[in-house]
Design a protein around this motif. Structure first.
Motif, short mmCIF file in Angstrom:
data_model
loop_
_atom_site.label_atom_id
_atom_site.label_comp_id
_atom_site.label_asym_id
_atom_site.label_seq_id
_atom_site.Cartn_x
_atom_site.Cartn_y
_atom_site.Cartn_z
N GLY A 87 33.89 44.55 -23.38
CA GLY A 87 33.94 44.19 -24.80
C GLY A 87 35.15 44.78 -25.50
N SER A 88 34.95 45.23 -26.71
CA SER A 88 36.04 45.81 -27.50
C SER A 88 36.09 47.33 -27.36
CB SER A 88 35.88 45.41 -28.97
OG SER A 88 34.66 45.92 -29.48
N SER A 89 35.34 47.88 -26.42
CA SER A 89 35.27 49.34 -26.32
C SER A 89 36.63 49.97 -26.07
CB SER A 89 34.27 49.77 -25.24
OG SER A 89 34.70 49.36 -23.95
N GLY A 90 37.43 49.39 -25.19
CA GLY A 90 38.76 49.93 -24.93
C GLY A 90 39.64 49.85 -26.15
N LYS A 91 39.59 48.74 -26.86
CA LYS A 91 40.39 48.56 -28.08
C LYS A 91 39.95 49.55 -29.15
CE LYS A 91 43.50 45.80 -29.53
NZ LYS A 91 44.89 46.13 -29.22
N ASN A 92 38.64 49.78 -29.25
CA ASN A 92 38.14 50.75 -30.23
C ASN A 92 38.64 52.16 -29.93
OD1 ASN A 92 36.76 48.67 -31.46
ND2 ASN A 92 34.80 49.18 -30.55
N LEU A 93 38.70 52.52 -28.65
CA LEU A 93 39.21 53.83 -28.26
C LEU A 93 40.71 53.91 -28.52
CD1 LEU A 93 37.21 54.49 -24.98
CD2 LEU A 93 36.79 55.45 -27.26
N GLU A 94 41.39 52.82 -28.26
CA GLU A 94 42.84 52.78 -28.48
C GLU A 94 43.18 53.12 -29.94
OE1 GLU A 94 46.59 49.66 -28.05
OE2 GLU A 94 44.65 49.13 -27.22
N GLU A 95 42.34 52.69 -30.84
CA GLU A 95 42.57 52.95 -32.26
C GLU A 95 42.49 54.45 -32.60
OE1 GLU A 95 39.80 50.46 -34.35
OE2 GLU A 95 40.82 48.61 -33.72
N LEU A 96 41.92 55.24 -31.70
CA LEU A 96 41.79 56.68 -31.93
C LEU A 96 42.98 57.47 -31.40
CD1 LEU A 96 38.03 57.08 -30.92
CD2 LEU A 96 38.99 56.75 -33.22
N THR A 97 43.94 56.78 -30.80
CA THR A 97 45.08 57.46 -30.21
C THR A 97 46.38 56.91 -30.77
OG1 THR A 97 45.24 55.92 -28.35
CG2 THR A 97 43.83 57.85 -28.03
N ASP A 98 47.41 57.74 -30.73
CA ASP A 98 48.75 57.32 -31.15
C ASP A 98 49.71 57.54 -30.00
OD1 ASP A 98 48.16 56.62 -33.84
OD2 ASP A 98 48.22 58.74 -34.42
N GLY A 99 50.61 56.61 -29.81
CA GLY A 99 51.69 56.80 -28.86
C GLY A 99 51.34 56.63 -27.40
N ALA A 100 50.15 56.14 -27.11
CA ALA A 100 49.74 55.90 -25.72
C ALA A 100 49.87 54.43 -25.39
CB ALA A 100 48.29 56.35 -25.50
N GLN A 101 50.11 54.15 -24.13
CA GLN A 101 50.10 52.77 -23.64
C GLN A 101 48.74 52.52 -23.01
OE1 GLN A 101 52.90 51.85 -20.51
NE2 GLN A 101 51.80 49.99 -20.00
#
Length: 126
Positions: A87-101
């Motif tokens: 689902g969107s779980s990875g995208k939701n976690l991505e929003e919690l980080t800066d500067g990561a690929q």
């Protein structure tokens, strides 16, 4: 590992008053983690694994993501679930980080074998 381990009752998703339900209904909830990753700076690639709860990563994974700098790192989510997808779980976690690929993640069912996981990792061409 959570500071306060989860009991079977805590994980009863059928119970609206269970700890997991309360945590997942509160997007700002950040359960405490017991322990830490030593020398996170040494890692260039980080696999972030978790079960799917209510279509998302458990809130304690949000605690983890907000506890470290992932700037310049490659992050790869993967989850376990008997029926739900990533689902969107990875995208939701991505929003919690800066500067990561962030790379696309993978969902593994209960029947996934070590060979299944190994084949996925080898196919990532890291």
């Amino acid at each position: 590992m959570p500071q306060e381990p989860y009991t079977d009752e805590d994980l009863d998703w059928h119970d609206d008053s269970s700890r997991s339900t309360i945590e997942m209904n509160d997007r700002s909830c950040r359960p405490e983690i017991n322990g830490a990753v030593e020398d996170m700076e040494q890692y260039d690639i980080v696999f972030v694994g978790y079960p799917i709860w209510w279509g998302e990563a458990p809130r304690i994974v949000s605690t983890f993501m907000e506890s470290y700098s992932f700037d310049g790192k490659t992050l790869i989510p993967f989850c376990t679930s008997s029926s739900s997808g990533l689902g969107s779980s990875g995208k939701n976690l991505e929003e919690l980080t800066d500067g990561a690929q962030w790379m696309d993640g993978m969902r593994f069912g209960g029947g996934a074998s070590e060979a299944d996981v190994t084949a996925w990792i080898e196919g990532l061409d890291l």
